[in-house]
Design a protein around this motif. Structure first.
Motif, PDB file in Angstrom:
ATOM      1  N   ALA A  36      31.588  45.738  43.889  1.00  0.00           N
ATOM      2  CA  ALA A  36      32.420  45.839  45.086  1.00  0.00           C
ATOM      3  C   ALA A  36      31.760  45.018  46.190  1.00  0.00           C
ATOM      4  O   ALA A  36      30.555  45.129  46.413  1.00  0.00           O
ATOM      5  CB  ALA A  36      32.570  47.295  45.521  1.00  0.00           C
ATOM      6  N   GLU A  50      36.765  42.848  47.749  1.00  0.00           N
ATOM      7  CA  GLU A  50      36.941  42.503  46.338  1.00  0.00           C
ATOM      8  C   GLU A  50      36.197  43.529  45.489  1.00  0.00           C
ATOM      9  O   GLU A  50      35.076  43.902  45.808  1.00  0.00           O
ATOM     10  CB  GLU A  50      36.416  41.089  46.053  1.00  0.00           C
ATOM     11  N   PHE A  51      36.828  43.997  44.425  1.00  0.00           N
ATOM     12  CA  PHE A  51      36.240  45.019  43.565  1.00  0.00           C
ATOM     13  C   PHE A  51      36.779  44.821  42.162  1.00  0.00           C
ATOM     14  O   PHE A  51      37.990  44.804  41.956  1.00  0.00           O
ATOM     15  CB  PHE A  51      36.596  46.415  44.093  1.00  0.00           C
ATOM     16  N   GLY A  52      35.871  44.653  41.212  1.00  0.00           N
ATOM     17  CA  GLY A  52      36.327  44.453  39.845  1.00  0.00           C
ATOM     18  C   GLY A  52      35.178  44.256  38.884  1.00  0.00           C
ATOM     19  O   GLY A  52      34.018  44.579  39.183  1.00  0.00           O
ATOM     20  N   ASP A  53      35.485  43.730  37.711  1.00  0.00           N
ATOM     21  CA  ASP A  53      34.498  43.486  36.671  1.00  0.00           C
ATOM     22  C   ASP A  53      33.356  42.626  37.197  1.00  0.00           C
ATOM     23  O   ASP A  53      33.585  41.646  37.919  1.00  0.00           O
ATOM     24  CB  ASP A  53      35.186  42.797  35.491  1.00  0.00           C
ATOM     25  N   GLN A 100      33.488  38.869  36.481  1.00  0.00           N
ATOM     26  CA  GLN A 100      34.559  38.203  37.229  1.00  0.00           C
ATOM     27  C   GLN A 100      34.175  38.003  38.691  1.00  0.00           C
ATOM     28  O   GLN A 100      34.273  36.898  39.237  1.00  0.00           O
ATOM     29  CB  GLN A 100      35.846  39.034  37.126  1.00  0.00           C
ATOM     30  N   VAL A 101      33.718  39.068  39.332  1.00  0.00           N
ATOM     31  CA  VAL A 101      33.453  39.007  40.770  1.00  0.00           C
ATOM     32  C   VAL A 101      32.268  38.102  41.082  1.00  0.00           C
ATOM     33  O   VAL A 101      32.287  37.357  42.070  1.00  0.00           O
ATOM     34  CB  VAL A 101      33.208  40.429  41.335  1.00  0.00           C
ATOM     35  N   ARG A 103      30.545  46.893  37.293  1.00  0.00           N
ATOM     36  CA  ARG A 103      31.562  46.475  38.256  1.00  0.00           C
ATOM     37  C   ARG A 103      30.885  46.197  39.598  1.00  0.00           C
ATOM     38  O   ARG A 103      29.820  46.741  39.879  1.00  0.00           O
ATOM     39  CB  ARG A 103      32.647  47.545  38.417  1.00  0.00           C
ATOM     40  N   GLN A 106      37.262  35.657  43.885  1.00  0.00           N
ATOM     41  CA  GLN A 106      38.575  35.281  44.388  1.00  0.00           C
ATOM     42  C   GLN A 106      38.648  35.293  45.910  1.00  0.00           C
ATOM     43  O   GLN A 106      39.329  34.468  46.513  1.00  0.00           O
ATOM     44  CB  GLN A 106      39.637  36.245  43.825  1.00  0.00           C
TER      45      GLN A 106
END
Length: 288
Positions: free
Chosen positions: A232, A241-244, A247-248, A230, A253
């Motif tokens: 951040a 923004e913090f996630g997989d 994805q990041v 993950r 995003q």
């Protein structure tokens, strides 16, 4: 480089749980307001997971790592390690935590005592823990094998090694006590690209073997993409923004993460030119 192996996300308590942490530093001058480096930051790290913490210089990412290590004052919030709040731990508690929380710094040379041999450097934390000499010698041999250094490295001094080898020594020292968490503070930024790739591969292999968790601090979105489960993203003391990790780092995003994404160089000149145009468009859209 391959993507990191998936980690089993446990439904229970995270290994590290940072909750609404604020870090302020006193400002100079009469009645001057303190400088707030972190503004209510929250994130967690599971056992055996790598969480990448990325942002530009001044974003607060290194301050967050230092807060976990007890090197930055936590004004408010909690830093929970295995459920225990360590934000304001005293020196005795911090000494006990050293077996479970370790750090790898950016500059491998300044973090190693130049007057000690490599064997003495690796034996130091084991000696403090009163490890039996024979057990300490075996552990040092295991560490050399783990970080892929020659078995006869113990009698040599840090200056006799290259930058990449010195960072391997620093990693071995951090792993000597078999910690559960290692805070990695820009551990490959001082290395050339080919050495970076080898050291990142070493970090991943060690994690697969030992299930150690990493909080991996970097300014480079491309670096954290290859090692983090993950990610951040920090901007002005906040996580935006913090996630997989996929994805990041591949489909960001938040506009700030998108700027970091488009700033990363790639080998294709046409694609690089397109990235540059996209970044200029984003900067123009956000200009006051």
């Amino acid at each position: 480089m391959n993507q990191p192996m998936p980690v089993n996300q446990q439904s229970g308590q995270p290994l590290l749980d940072i909750q609404d942490v604020i870090v302020e530093y006193p400002a100079r001058g009469f009645r001057a307001k303190p400088f707030r480096a972190l503004q209510g930051v929250s994130l967690d790290v599971q056992r055996g997971e790598c969480v990448g913490l990325v942002g530009e210089s001044g974003s607060g990412k290194t301050t967050l790592g230092r807060a976990v290590l007890g090197l930055a004052p936590v004004t408010a919030g909690k830093v929970l390690f295995r459920g225990q709040d360590i934000a304001h731990a005293n020196r005795a508690t911090r000494r006990e935590l050293a077996a479970d929380i370790q750090v790898v710094f950016q500059d491998p040379y300044t973090s190693l005592n130049p007057s000690l041999t490599i064997e003495q450097i690796l034996a130091e934390p084991l000696t403090v823990r009163k490890t039996h000499r024979a057990d300490a010698q075996k552990r040092i041999r295991d560490l050399f094998e783990m970080v892929r250094l020659p078995a006869d490295s113990g009698s040599r001094l840090p200056r006799e090694f290259s930058g990449g080898q010195r960072q391997r020594i620093a990693i071995a020292r951090a792993l000597a006590l078999k910690p559960a968490l290692v805070v990695c503070d820009e551990p490959v930024s001082a290395l050339d690209l080919s050495t970076q790739a080898r050291v990142l591969g070493l970090f991943k292999d060690i994690q697969e073997q030992t299930q150690v968790a990493y909080l991996f601090v970097s300014h480079d979105l491309e670096v954290v993409r290859h090692i983090s489960h993950r990610v951040a993203v920090m901007y002005r003391g906040e996580i935006v923004e913090f996630g997989d990790g996929d994805q990041v780092t591949a489909r960001p995003q938040h506009p700030y993460t998108q700027k970091l994404f488009y700033a990363a160089p790639i080998a294709d000149p046409d694609a690089q030119a397109q990235r540059r145009e996209e970044r200029h468009r984003l900067l123009a859209a956000q200009a006051p």
